[in-house]
Design a protein around this motif. Structure first.
Motif, mmCIF file in Angstrom:
data_model
loop_
_atom_site.group_PDB
_atom_site.id
_atom_site.type_symbol
_atom_site.label_atom_id
_atom_site.label_comp_id
_atom_site.label_asym_id
_atom_site.label_seq_id
_atom_site.Cartn_x
_atom_site.Cartn_y
_atom_site.Cartn_z
ATOM 1 N N ILE A 3 70.185 -18.422 121.868
ATOM 2 C CA ILE A 3 70.188 -17.775 120.554
ATOM 3 C C ILE A 3 71.497 -17.016 120.341
ATOM 4 C CG2 ILE A 3 69.068 -15.996 119.159
ATOM 5 C CD1 ILE A 3 66.418 -16.844 120.421
ATOM 6 N N TRP A 4 71.932 -16.271 121.356
ATOM 7 C CA TRP A 4 73.208 -15.564 121.257
ATOM 8 C C TRP A 4 74.367 -16.555 121.151
ATOM 9 C CZ3 TRP A 4 75.030 -10.903 120.215
ATOM 10 C CH2 TRP A 4 74.162 -9.805 120.284
ATOM 11 N N ILE A 6 74.657 -19.105 119.374
ATOM 12 C CA ILE A 6 74.946 -19.446 117.975
ATOM 13 C C ILE A 6 75.937 -18.447 117.396
ATOM 14 C CG2 ILE A 6 73.954 -19.676 115.672
ATOM 15 C CD1 ILE A 6 71.335 -20.530 117.026
ATOM 16 N N PHE A 7 75.691 -17.159 117.609
ATOM 17 C CA PHE A 7 76.572 -16.121 117.073
ATOM 18 C C PHE A 7 77.933 -16.164 117.758
ATOM 19 C CE2 PHE A 7 78.199 -11.783 116.661
ATOM 20 C CZ PHE A 7 78.015 -11.552 115.318
ATOM 21 N N VAL A 220 77.514 -18.200 108.957
ATOM 22 C CA VAL A 220 76.582 -18.314 110.084
ATOM 23 C C VAL A 220 76.376 -16.955 110.732
ATOM 24 C CG1 VAL A 220 76.263 -19.313 112.381
ATOM 25 C CG2 VAL A 220 77.106 -20.746 110.505
ATOM 26 N N TRP A 224 72.839 -15.188 110.874
ATOM 27 C CA TRP A 224 72.233 -14.899 112.185
ATOM 28 C C TRP A 224 71.811 -13.435 112.260
ATOM 29 C CZ3 TRP A 224 73.039 -11.850 116.494
ATOM 30 C CH2 TRP A 224 72.481 -12.300 117.694
ATOM 31 N N PHE A 227 68.808 -12.805 110.027
ATOM 32 C CA PHE A 227 67.577 -13.350 110.608
ATOM 33 C C PHE A 227 66.908 -12.333 111.523
ATOM 34 C CE2 PHE A 227 65.430 -15.579 114.092
ATOM 35 C CZ PHE A 227 64.509 -16.339 113.377
#
Length: 502
Positions: A3-4, A6-7, A220, A224, A227
């Motif tokens: 998940i991290w 993506i950032f 993005v 993120w 979210f």
């Protein structure tokens, strides 16, 4: 972790795109020196036909500089191990005992005691003289100002200097935007409506792909954060500080070639000036943890590396850009990443304490101090409804930093002989200049003497000598790293050898 990822991936993509967007303005229009790129280009310059080595490696100056620095560091290291057999040789000076009375006792510690780092001397030789002067002279002037304050039984708190650094960085970026305003408008128009006829005729890059890549990456990052419940205001603060830190450091390295420098600003300098009730604990958590991609990571900035890679590619000859060279660089990057990551994890999981060190365990700075100061304490204070009290006015100090930098920028643009440039003030309040100022001064002084008495011809011929200094120090650091690693591996007692600033 995924998940991290993506950032992190979006952040790195944004920084690579930013490097592509600013390259032409900085390298072509403003003609920044890119001192590190000059050193790298000298290394990969193809040899003349019939020669095995290029001009740098054939020159005596390179080997004299490398050998002399390598010898001096080895002599200093051998004295640490064998004090009776090798004389003490200090690479620097220790004058704290001399500056023991007022007002000189109030001088900064790194003025009363300084080390010589040949890497900074070598790099400074490739910096524009006004910039090199600004780096060390601005630092000394500010320290004399601090001496005056301490004589009056007062001083500027460290947090206030951080706020001045933040204000200086904001004005520094403002100056970049103003100087390159025509280029930024050209890129914006090309991205939206396509390149103009003039761009096509001149063969100028529209940067259309880099522009929309940067926009998508920022989208993005905002998505993120949203979210996970981070509001628009805090998301803007987080992304803004990440971008600010890397842009400032990339610009400073492009101008000065400083091989290590870090942006010192953080979102908490802003959100701790308002009531904790304006932000949720989640927002504070993400503002603090994302510093690892902003201020903490700016010393090894992806944008800086990409920008210098693009500049080396632009300036290098076709022979130096062959597939073999590109393949070797790619292989070196992969191998260094694999071995560095593997060795770090192996050390963390096999050693609870560092060898021959005073720290209670391995990397207490990263495992305890940073998490406590940057995450745990702010979250506790947010939960208690009150930030830590500040001993200064943050707004005023941010304005002071921005005002001084703005005035320096205006003076530099107005008068060609103006000696103090804004980059000197932006860097002046950081630990990195405190460590490097004396070596920068020596490099500047050597360059001035060579130009004064030898002219441009001697300046060109002495380039190899200063590049040799850089590599002599790197070679000494590598040698004693291997020696100490071998001693530790075999259970022998070893002593830390410091070659470069930590």
């Amino acid at each position: 972790i995924a998940i991290w990822g993506i950032f992190i991936g979006a952040c790195w993509t944004l920084l690579v795109a930013m490097a592509a967007l600013v390259r032409e303005q900085w390298a072509v229009n403003e003609r920044l020196a890119f001192p590190l790129a000059q050193v790298q280009l000298s290394l990969i310059e193809p040899p003349e036909r019939g020669r095995a080595l290029n001009a740098l490696f054939r020159g005596r100056g390179f080997w004299i500089g490398l050998g002399a620095v390598f010898f001096l560091h080895n002599l200093s290291a051998l004295h640490v191990y064998f004090p009776r057999n090798f004389p003490e040789f200090s690479l620097g000076y220790r004058l704290a005992g001399v500056f023991s009375e007022e007002p000189w006792t109030y001088l900064h510690w790194n003025i009363k005691n300084a080390n010589i780092y040949f890497t900074f001397i070598g790099v400074t030789y490739f910096i524009q003289s006004r910039i090199a002067f600004s780096l060390w002279a601005t630092f000394l002037i500010l320290q004399l100002f601090n001496v005056q304050l301490r004589m009056m039984q007062t001083e500027v708190p460290a947090a206030a200097w951080d706020d001045q650094h933040l204000g200086a960085a904001l004005a520094f970026v403002g100056g970049m935007l103003w100087i390159g305003r025509h280029e930024w408008l050209r890129i914006g128009r090309a991205a939206i409506v396509g390149p103009s006829e003039g761009d096509r005729r001149d063969g100028r890059s529209s940067c259309r792909g880099a522009f929309w890549t940067a926009v998508a990456a920022m989208g993005v990052m905002f998505g993120w954060l949203g979210f996970f419940g981070v509001g628009w205001a805090m998301s803007g603060l987080i992304v803004g500080f990440i971008l600010l830190g890397h842009v400032v450091v990339s610009r400073i390295v492009a101008e000065t070639g400083l091989p290590f420098f870090r942006f010192m600003g953080a979102p908490q300098q802003v959100f701790t000036d308002v009531s904790p009730g304006h932000f949720s604990g989640t927002e504070v958590y993400f503002a603090q943890t994302t510093q690892t991609l902003g201020a903490f990571a700016s010393r090894e900035s992806v944008m800086t590396f990409t920008l210098h890679g693009l500049e080396v590619g632009r300036r290098s000859s076709p022979a130096a850009r062959g597939r073999g060279m590109m393949g070797a660089i790619g292989l070196a990057l992969v191998l260094s990443f694999v071995f560095a990551t593997g060795s770090s994890l192996w050390c963390y999981y096999h050693y609870s304490n560092p060898l021959m060190a005073e720290e209670p365990y391995l990397n207490s700075q990263g495992l305890e101090i940073k998490p406590r100061d940057a995450l745990v304490d702010p979250l506790i204070r947010h939960a208690n409804g009150a930030w830590a009290p500040k001993q200064h006015s943050p707004g005023w100090h941010i304005l002071i930093g921005a005002g001084v930098t703005g005035l320096l920028q205006a003076a530099a643009l107005r008068w060609g002989a103006w000696p103090f440039l804004p980059v000197g003030y932006v860097a002046s309040a950081t630990w990195y200049i405190q460590m490097a100022w004396f070596s920068i001064f020596l490099g500047w002084l050597a360059k001035m003497v060579i130009l004064r008495f030898g002219g441009s011809r001697m300046f060109q011929s002495a380039r190899g000598l200063f590049i040799g200094m850089i590599f002599g120090e790197a070679l000494a650091a590598a040698l004693w790293l291997v020696v100490n690693l071998w001693l530790a591996w075999n259970g022998e007692v070893f002593k830390p050898i410091s070659v470069l600033p930590l």
